[in-house]
Design a protein around this motif. Structure first.
Motif, PDB file in Angstrom:
ATOM      1  N   PHE A 186       0.917  -1.182  -0.120  1.00  0.00           N
ATOM      2  CA  PHE A 186       0.028  -0.126  -0.150  1.00  0.00           C
ATOM      3  C   PHE A 186       1.007   1.162  -0.036  1.00  0.00           C
ATOM      4  O   PHE A 186       1.895   1.164   0.676  1.00  0.00           O
ATOM      5  CB  PHE A 186      -1.088   0.119   1.361  1.00  0.00           C
ATOM      6  CG  PHE A 186      -1.887  -0.987   1.248  1.00  0.00           C
ATOM      7  CD1 PHE A 186      -3.107  -0.930   0.202  1.00  0.00           C
ATOM      8  CD2 PHE A 186      -1.906  -2.165   1.877  1.00  0.00           C
ATOM      9  CE1 PHE A 186      -4.016  -1.747   0.144  1.00  0.00           C
ATOM     10  CE2 PHE A 186      -2.864  -2.850   2.092  1.00  0.00           C
ATOM     11  CZ  PHE A 186      -4.135  -2.666   1.108  1.00  0.00           C
ATOM     12  N   LEU A 187       0.474   2.100  -0.693  1.00  0.00           N
ATOM     13  CA  LEU A 187       1.067   3.612  -0.618  1.00  0.00           C
ATOM     14  C   LEU A 187       0.559   4.622  -0.188  1.00  0.00           C
ATOM     15  O   LEU A 187      -0.846   4.764  -0.063  1.00  0.00           O
ATOM     16  CB  LEU A 187       1.356   3.887  -2.206  1.00  0.00           C
ATOM     17  CG  LEU A 187       2.093   2.923  -3.068  1.00  0.00           C
ATOM     18  CD1 LEU A 187       2.000   3.257  -4.572  1.00  0.00           C
ATOM     19  CD2 LEU A 187       3.612   2.969  -2.550  1.00  0.00           C
ATOM     20  N   ARG A 188       1.057   5.703   0.379  1.00  0.00           N
ATOM     21  CA  ARG A 188       0.569   6.862   0.950  1.00  0.00           C
ATOM     22  C   ARG A 188       0.958   8.096  -0.238  1.00  0.00           C
ATOM     23  O   ARG A 188       2.089   8.034  -0.471  1.00  0.00           O
ATOM     24  CB  ARG A 188       1.095   7.098   2.375  1.00  0.00           C
ATOM     25  CG  ARG A 188       0.504   8.507   2.920  1.00  0.00           C
ATOM     26  CD  ARG A 188       1.243   8.621   4.348  1.00  0.00           C
ATOM     27  NE  ARG A 188       0.626   7.748   5.381  1.00  0.00           N
ATOM     28  CZ  ARG A 188       1.520   6.863   6.105  1.00  0.00           C
ATOM     29  NH1 ARG A 188       2.771   7.293   6.205  1.00  0.00           N
ATOM     30  NH2 ARG A 188       0.878   6.037   6.947  1.00  0.00           N
ATOM     31  N   VAL A 189      -0.029   8.926  -0.595  1.00  0.00           N
ATOM     32  CA  VAL A 189       0.322   9.877  -1.373  1.00  0.00           C
ATOM     33  C   VAL A 189       0.889  11.337  -0.387  1.00  0.00           C
ATOM     34  O   VAL A 189       0.291  11.661   0.448  1.00  0.00           O
ATOM     35  CB  VAL A 189      -1.094  10.611  -2.031  1.00  0.00           C
ATOM     36  CG1 VAL A 189      -0.590  11.650  -2.877  1.00  0.00           C
ATOM     37  CG2 VAL A 189      -1.407   9.211  -2.955  1.00  0.00           C
ATOM     38  N   LEU A 190       2.055  11.304  -0.749  1.00  0.00           N
ATOM     39  CA  LEU A 190       2.722  12.474  -0.178  1.00  0.00           C
ATOM     40  C   LEU A 190       2.261  13.898  -0.810  1.00  0.00           C
ATOM     41  O   LEU A 190       2.366  14.862  -0.009  1.00  0.00           O
ATOM     42  CB  LEU A 190       4.383  12.399   0.260  1.00  0.00           C
ATOM     43  CG  LEU A 190       4.723  11.161   0.912  1.00  0.00           C
ATOM     44  CD1 LEU A 190       5.982  11.029   1.087  1.00  0.00           C
ATOM     45  CD2 LEU A 190       4.073  11.045   2.448  1.00  0.00           C
ATOM     46  N   HIS A 191       2.575  13.758  -2.183  1.00  0.00           N
ATOM     47  CA  HIS A 191       2.306  14.806  -2.933  1.00  0.00           C
ATOM     48  C   HIS A 191       1.766  14.385  -4.057  1.00  0.00           C
ATOM     49  O   HIS A 191       2.061  13.446  -4.893  1.00  0.00           O
ATOM     50  CB  HIS A 191       3.863  15.718  -3.303  1.00  0.00           C
ATOM     51  CG  HIS A 191       4.772  15.937  -2.204  1.00  0.00           C
ATOM     52  ND1 HIS A 191       4.527  17.240  -1.658  1.00  0.00           N
ATOM     53  CD2 HIS A 191       5.998  15.610  -1.866  1.00  0.00           C
ATOM     54  CE1 HIS A 191       5.441  17.171  -0.632  1.00  0.00           C
ATOM     55  NE2 HIS A 191       6.295  16.193  -0.656  1.00  0.00           N
ATOM     56  N   ALA A 249       6.280   1.325  16.483  1.00  0.00           N
ATOM     57  CA  ALA A 249       6.709   2.802  16.728  1.00  0.00           C
ATOM     58  C   ALA A 249       6.910   3.536  15.435  1.00  0.00           C
ATOM     59  O   ALA A 249       7.236   4.666  15.522  1.00  0.00           O
ATOM     60  CB  ALA A 249       7.986   2.662  17.536  1.00  0.00           C
ATOM     61  N   LEU A 250       7.140   2.801  14.322  1.00  0.00           N
ATOM     62  CA  LEU A 250       7.307   3.619  12.964  1.00  0.00           C
ATOM     63  C   LEU A 250       6.288   4.457  12.495  1.00  0.00           C
ATOM     64  O   LEU A 250       5.183   4.010  12.270  1.00  0.00           O
ATOM     65  CB  LEU A 250       7.770   2.476  11.884  1.00  0.00           C
ATOM     66  CG  LEU A 250       9.097   1.652  12.104  1.00  0.00           C
ATOM     67  CD1 LEU A 250       9.255   0.482  10.750  1.00  0.00           C
ATOM     68  CD2 LEU A 250      10.192   2.369  12.182  1.00  0.00           C
ATOM     69  N   PRO A 251       6.591   5.533  12.493  1.00  0.00           N
ATOM     70  CA  PRO A 251       5.617   6.637  12.006  1.00  0.00           C
ATOM     71  C   PRO A 251       5.165   6.426  10.609  1.00  0.00           C
ATOM     72  O   PRO A 251       4.088   6.634  10.233  1.00  0.00           O
ATOM     73  CB  PRO A 251       6.434   8.125  12.071  1.00  0.00           C
ATOM     74  CG  PRO A 251       7.752   7.687  12.124  1.00  0.00           C
ATOM     75  CD  PRO A 251       8.002   6.290  12.452  1.00  0.00           C
ATOM     76  N   GLU A 252       5.889   5.855   9.755  1.00  0.00           N
ATOM     77  CA  GLU A 252       5.600   5.600   8.361  1.00  0.00           C
ATOM     78  C   GLU A 252       4.353   4.366   7.950  1.00  0.00           C
ATOM     79  O   GLU A 252       3.811   4.482   7.014  1.00  0.00           O
ATOM     80  CB  GLU A 252       6.990   5.462   7.472  1.00  0.00           C
ATOM     81  CG  GLU A 252       7.754   6.388   7.401  1.00  0.00           C
ATOM     82  CD  GLU A 252       8.724   6.648   8.576  1.00  0.00           C
ATOM     83  OE1 GLU A 252       9.397   7.778   8.645  1.00  0.00           O
ATOM     84  OE2 GLU A 252       8.898   5.798   9.564  1.00  0.00           O
ATOM     85  N   LEU A 253       4.673   3.707   9.088  1.00  0.00           N
ATOM     86  CA  LEU A 253       3.609   2.287   8.900  1.00  0.00           C
ATOM     87  C   LEU A 253       2.201   2.757   9.103  1.00  0.00           C
ATOM     88  O   LEU A 253       1.896   3.615   9.875  1.00  0.00           O
ATOM     89  CB  LEU A 253       4.015   1.419   9.992  1.00  0.00           C
ATOM     90  CG  LEU A 253       3.215   0.033   9.865  1.00  0.00           C
ATOM     91  CD1 LEU A 253       3.697  -0.719   8.703  1.00  0.00           C
ATOM     92  CD2 LEU A 253       3.418  -0.795  11.079  1.00  0.00           C
TER      93      LEU A 253
END
Length: 182
Positions: free
Chosen positions: A40-45, A117-121
């Motif tokens: 899965f991907l998160r859109v940053l921009h 604890a990983l903020p990106e997960l």
């Protein structure tokens, strides 16, 4: 810009495409435990994507935490792999069922805490399950409810009975007042 946030646990689409393959030696189990189910991907921009675009790795903030490693630790235990879809559905509805049980985690306690604890997960289906395994306060769909919400759930039998009692109590007060006014 996109950010990889979690592995994808394959759904029933693989079985629909390839037949009933969901045994511990089947395609779906293999895809889940090896990260071949995707991610899965998160859109940053935001921006436009089109066929033929090339993805480039820009940053790897946690190089030891690959999608394959996360998948292996979460889904390679035979019972976790075989029961995940049913448990995940139950967990969403009852907010109690553990989709992946602590004893099915294939890593150490330190790895479990570090991953959680990983903020990106991603929170949905990942952090929320890890927090549950660790006994930490719920997040995402499993965050604690207020006392009122946890005691009275709309649609529950207790709520319906309670509502009926309130209606009857009001009726008992109003009917005698109406009779007196006549």
């Amino acid at each position: 810009r996109l950010q990889v946030v979690s592995p994808r646990c394959p759904c029933a689409k693989i079985d629909q495409k390839l037949g009933k393959t969901y045994t511990i030696g089947g395609v779906r189990a293999h895809c889940a435990s090896t990260a071949h189910g995707g991610f899965f991907l998160r859109v940053l921009h935001s921006g436009d994507l089109q066929e033929g675009d090339i993805f480039m790795l820009v940053a790897r903030p946690h190089p030891s935490w690959t999608v394959a490693r996360v998948s292996r630790l979460l889904y390679s235990h035979p019972t976790a792999n075989m029961n995940y879809l049913q448990r995940a559905k139950a967990a969403i509805s009852d907010q109690v069922t553990q989709a992946i049980r602590r004893e099915e985690w294939m890593g150490t306690e330190a790895e479990l805490s570090e991953l959680a604890a990983l903020p990106e997960l991603a929170v949905v289906e990942y952090k929320e399950h890890l927090y549950n395994m660790l006994g930490w306060p719920g997040i995402g769909r499993f965050r604690p409810r207020s006392n009122l919400q946890s005691k009275i759930r709309f649609g529950s039998a207790a709520f319906l009975v309670g509502s009926a009692v309130v209606v009857l109590a009001v009726a008992c007060l109003v009917v005698p007042l109406c009779r007196r006014s006549r």
